[in-house]
Design an enzyme around this catalytic site. Structure first.
Site, PDB file in Angstrom:
ATOM      1  CG  ASP A 167      -2.303  -0.408   0.957  1.00 51.69           C
ATOM      2  OD1 ASP A 167      -2.541  -0.920  -0.150  1.00 51.69           O
ATOM      3  OD2 ASP A 167      -3.159  -0.244   1.837  1.00 51.69           O
ATOM      4  CG  ASN A 175      -4.044  11.596  -5.831  1.00 47.02           C
ATOM      5  OD1 ASN A 175      -3.290  11.597  -6.808  1.00 47.02           O
ATOM      6  ND2 ASN A 175      -4.674  10.509  -5.418  1.00 47.02           N
ATOM      7  CG  ASP A 184      -3.348   8.968 -12.383  1.00 50.69           C
ATOM      8  OD1 ASP A 184      -3.807   8.493 -11.321  1.00 50.69           O
ATOM      9  OD2 ASP A 184      -4.051   9.512 -13.249  1.00 50.69           O
ATOM     10  CG  ASP A 210      -3.455   3.324  -1.524  1.00 51.50           C
ATOM     11  OD1 ASP A 210      -4.257   2.367  -1.408  1.00 51.50           O
ATOM     12  OD2 ASP A 210      -3.228   4.128  -0.596  1.00 51.50           O
TER      13      ASP A 210
END
Length: 279
Positions: A167, A175, A184, A210
């Site tokens: 993770d 973000n 991304d 993620d």
């Protein structure tokens, strides 16, 4: 990869006539012919006398006692993916003209090409349904499809299987601070680093968001060392992640069981990282 489907080595199938029961020899002849495709292309889709074939191919084909040979390409998505090779050991009877025989083969090749095109389209769709569009990795469905074969291989070779979860710790922050395109890019970077730090035949997938998953073959039933190696590789690239792993057959006997254990260990890894950061 061709349209998402792995290309295969051309394989000969011959079940009747002078070619029957001689596929090994014929395979060698076809492999040789494929290396001379630039010479054969002008002669395709029509009948030709054996003596009119390219000189270095004549002897091999004469060995079958052929008078004439015809090669009809099989085409899918505007590329040749195979061919029908037919031969005559006797002259054409008066009831079947050269034109009729050619038209029949044209029709046969067209129908088989259409069937192969439909098969390829189905395979492309199936492959696409098992891929994550952003990273190009497998998705969960793709992992589930390939997992049984890997389990079987490990049983055959006496190795162990590790299911690992990874993770990203800071995707939301990336973000929020730099925008989703940067997030991304970070996901693609994680996918690339994980893929470069596993062995050929291991599975790497993105489960969504993620979360990434790996299925690793190992000589030892040690999930911690396997996942720590991946975590360190990501950390060296400036990426913070939490990892957890489970050993198939020890921590669980199914994907669901191993996933639960790996996820618990990933949570422990994240909590430990937070505790260290607070000190």
């Amino acid at each position: 990869m061709t349209y998402g489907v792995t290309s295969q080595t051309p394989t000969v199938y011959a079940s009747w006539g002078v070619f029957a029961n001689d596929e090994e020899r014929l395979q060698a002849d076809v492999d040789h012919a494929l290396s001379q495709m630039e010479l054969l292309h002008p002669h395709m889709e029509r009948w030709m006398l054996t003596e009119d074939m390219p000189s270095d191919l004549q002897e091999a084909w004469k060995g079958y006692g052929l008078l004439e040979v015809g090669i009809w390409p099989l085409v899918s998505r505007e590329r040749m993916i195979g061919a029908i090779v037919v031969g005559r050991t006797k002259p054409v009877s008066g009831r079947l003209t050269i034109e009729t025989g050619t038209a029949l083969m044209d029709s046969c090749a067209a129908q088989i090409s259409l069937a192969l095109d439909l098969i390829l389209t189905g395979r492309i769709a199936e492959e696409a349904s098992q891929r994550d569009l952003l990273t190009g990795l497998l998705n969960r469905r793709g992992l589930e499809v390939r997992l049984p074969q890997l389990v079987e291989e490990c049983n055959d070779f006496g190795t162990h299987l590790v299911l690992g979860l990874i993770d990203m710790d800071e995707l939301k922050q990336i973000n929020d601070t730099h925008g989703h395109p940067m997030g991304d890019q970070a996901l693609r970077q994680v996918a690339d680093i994980i893929s470069r730090n596993v062995s050929t035949g291991d599975i790497v997938a993105r489960f969504g968001g993620d979360e990434f998953a790996v299925v690793l073959q190992s000589d030892w039933p040690d999930a911690i060392s396997a996942m720590e190696r991946i975590r360190q590789a990501l950390q060296e690239s400036g990426l913070s992640v939490s990892v957890g792993g489970a050993v198939w057959g020890i921590d669980g006997d199914s994907l669901e069981q191993c996933y639960v254990v790996a996820d618990e260990r990933l949570y422990e890894c994240r909590q430990l990282a937070k505790a260290d950061a607070a000190i």
